[in-house]
Motif scaffolding. Structure first.
Motif, PDB file in Angstrom:
ATOM      1  N   THR A  45       0.838  -1.206   0.000  1.00  0.00           N
ATOM      2  CA  THR A  45       0.000   0.000   0.000  1.00  0.00           C
ATOM      3  C   THR A  45       0.871   1.254   0.000  1.00  0.00           C
ATOM      4  OG1 THR A  45      -0.078   0.146   2.425  1.00  0.00           O
ATOM      5  CG2 THR A  45      -1.803  -1.166   1.358  1.00  0.00           C
ATOM      6  N   GLY A  46       2.117   1.118   0.448  1.00  0.00           N
ATOM      7  CA  GLY A  46       3.022   2.270   0.521  1.00  0.00           C
ATOM      8  C   GLY A  46       2.700   3.203   1.672  1.00  0.00           C
ATOM      9  N   LYS A  47       1.757   2.795   2.531  1.00  0.00           N
ATOM     10  CA  LYS A  47       1.323   3.679   3.621  1.00  0.00           C
ATOM     11  C   LYS A  47       1.880   3.267   4.984  1.00  0.00           C
ATOM     12  CE  LYS A  47      -2.990   4.955   1.349  1.00  0.00           C
ATOM     13  NZ  LYS A  47      -4.452   4.920   1.389  1.00  0.00           N
ATOM     14  N   THR A  48       2.618   2.177   5.008  1.00  0.00           N
ATOM     15  CA  THR A  48       3.078   1.676   6.308  1.00  0.00           C
ATOM     16  C   THR A  48       4.551   2.008   6.557  1.00  0.00           C
ATOM     17  OG1 THR A  48       3.598  -0.471   5.341  1.00  0.00           O
ATOM     18  CG2 THR A  48       1.418  -0.241   6.330  1.00  0.00           C
ATOM     19  N   GLY A  67       0.748  11.121   8.370  1.00  0.00           N
ATOM     20  CA  GLY A  67      -0.198  11.701   7.409  1.00  0.00           C
ATOM     21  C   GLY A  67      -0.940  10.673   6.584  1.00  0.00           C
ATOM     22  N   GLU A  68      -0.582   9.406   6.710  1.00  0.00           N
ATOM     23  CA  GLU A  68      -1.262   8.357   5.931  1.00  0.00           C
ATOM     24  C   GLU A  68      -2.413   7.760   6.732  1.00  0.00           C
ATOM     25  OE1 GLU A  68      -0.879   7.741   2.929  1.00  0.00           O
ATOM     26  OE2 GLU A  68       1.154   8.289   2.349  1.00  0.00           O
ATOM     27  N   LYS A  69      -3.407   7.301   6.034  1.00  0.00           N
ATOM     28  CA  LYS A  69      -4.572   6.675   6.675  1.00  0.00           C
ATOM     29  C   LYS A  69      -4.940   5.388   5.948  1.00  0.00           C
ATOM     30  CE  LYS A  69      -5.729   9.974   9.663  1.00  0.00           C
ATOM     31  NZ  LYS A  69      -5.461   9.715  11.073  1.00  0.00           N
TER      32      LYS A  69
ATOM     33  N   ARG B 230      10.173  -8.313  -4.380  1.00  0.00           N
ATOM     34  CA  ARG B 230      10.960  -7.163  -4.829  1.00  0.00           C
ATOM     35  C   ARG B 230      10.973  -6.077  -3.773  1.00  0.00           C
ATOM     36  NH1 ARG B 230       7.818  -6.200 -10.167  1.00  0.00           N
ATOM     37  NH2 ARG B 230       6.247  -7.083  -8.830  1.00  0.00           N
ATOM     38  N   MET B 231      10.084  -6.185  -2.751  1.00  0.00           N
ATOM     39  CA  MET B 231      10.004  -5.121  -1.734  1.00  0.00           C
ATOM     40  C   MET B 231      11.057  -5.306  -0.660  1.00  0.00           C
ATOM     41  SD  MET B 231       5.966  -4.494  -1.219  1.00  0.00           S
ATOM     42  CE  MET B 231       5.416  -6.155  -1.382  1.00  0.00           C
TER      43      MET B 231
END
Lengths: 105, 231
Positions: A45-48, A67-69, B230-231
């Protein structure tokens, strides 16, 4: 001098901004591959900022970036898409690391 | 030539830093790689998770029957010896259904492949297919699975049934190594006349999964799976 002390005391009393962490109890999470799957799907998700998964406690904790939710419904859907079931969910003011430390015997 | 490709693929799968282990990664974009060896069998494969529930990949396998056979036609010997077959297949793995409880996970998987087989009992290459079904139940301490899979080509029938059951010595966290004791009972048509029983030790740590055991003929069976991301 008094002014300096006042400024220092004021800064010390300003609460440190702490990220939200979503903490969930998850059913079906029984193996390392399951844990890895949930971890990677949350990371995607790229938010953690940090993720803690405990197989013993059946707990997943995702500390969010500032700032992420992620809504509870979205979190549940993400875990469900990964193949597991959320039974309890809450947002806590603890870091994933603090939750990690608290689960250690 | 097929054999050269087979060993190249095994080598590449085992040692390439781009690959990992299985039956599949439980996250989109994850790559699972595996190698397995036992008396008379070698297998390597890799797949790419299209979603947390299905994966597309390939499998290469080599098998030499433990049982010599003689085939005759009108009194003339067609083949005599131990049948050997090599197979290269594209594979698909899909989780059909999962039930989750607080302590356990129950799964039904479908798996299969389409490809080519080559062997010493026939000339040339033949179309090969391998549909299968797996049922498993797992907790953090107990494991049980049943798998049935056809391995067919014209003139080849290596259908197999596998049962695995075992327990872990202790409960572990995600980032610690968890050792398991597993017993495998396996029957493969046209391969062995008996059910092969193999007690094994299994070790799981994060994305690594390794097994080693010795069957009733004192032959070593070993496998390794690694999941890469890949992460």
């Amino acid at each position: 001098m008094n002014k300096l002390l006042f400024v220092v005391a004021t800064i010390a009393l300003i609460p440190v901004a702490q990220s939200d962490t979503i903490k969930a109890s998850v059913n079906g999470m029984v193996c390392a591959f399951c844990a890895q799957g949930i971890e990677k799907n949350l990371q995607a998700t790229g938010k953690t900022k940090d993720i803690f998964v405990s197989l013993k406690q059946k707990v997943v904790a995702a500390e969010l970036k500032e700032g992420e939710k992620i809504s509870h419904d979205d979190f549940k859907a993400l875990v469900k898409d990964s193949g597991y079931t959320v039974t309890k969910i809450e947002t806590v003011k603890l870091s994933a690391n603090e939750i990690r430390a608290a689960t250690k015997p | 030539m097929l054999r050269i490709h087979l060993f190249a693929a095994i080598f590449a799968t085992a040692f390439s830093s781009l690959c990992a282990a299985a039956p599949m990664a439980y996250f989109t974009g994850g790559v699972m790689t595996m190698v397995e060896t036992s008396s008379g069998e070698r297998e390597a494969g890799a797949n790419y998770a299209l979603s947390p529930r299905d994966a597309l990949g390939f499998r290469v396998a080599w098998m030499e029957s433990r049982r010599p056979v003689s085939e005759h036609s009108h009194g003339a010997a067609l083949f005599s010896g131990k049948p050997k077959h090599e197979t290269v297949e594209f594979t698909y793995t899909r989780l059909i259904q999962r039930w989750n409880t607080e302590e356990a996970q129950v799964n039904i998987w479908t798996l299969g492949g389409l490809g080519l087989a080559r062997g010493n009992t026939f000339s040339g290459e033949r179309f090969a297919y391998s549909p299968g079904l797996q049922f498993d139940v797992e907790t953090t301490r107990v494991y049980f699975s049943l798998k049935g899979q056809m391995h067919r080509a014209r003139g080849v029938n290596n259908d197999m049934g596998v049962m695995r059951a075992g327990f872990s010595f202790w409960e572990s966290e995600y980032d610690a190594t968890q050792p398991w004791f597993i017993i495998e009972a396996k029957r493969t048509r046209e391969f062995s006349e008996k059910i092969e029983i193999t007690p094994m030790l299994r070790f799981i740590n994060k994305q690594f999964f390794a097994e080693i055991g010795i069957d009733q003929d004192k032959k070593v069976k070993a496998g390794l799976m690694v999941v890469f991301s890949r992460m």
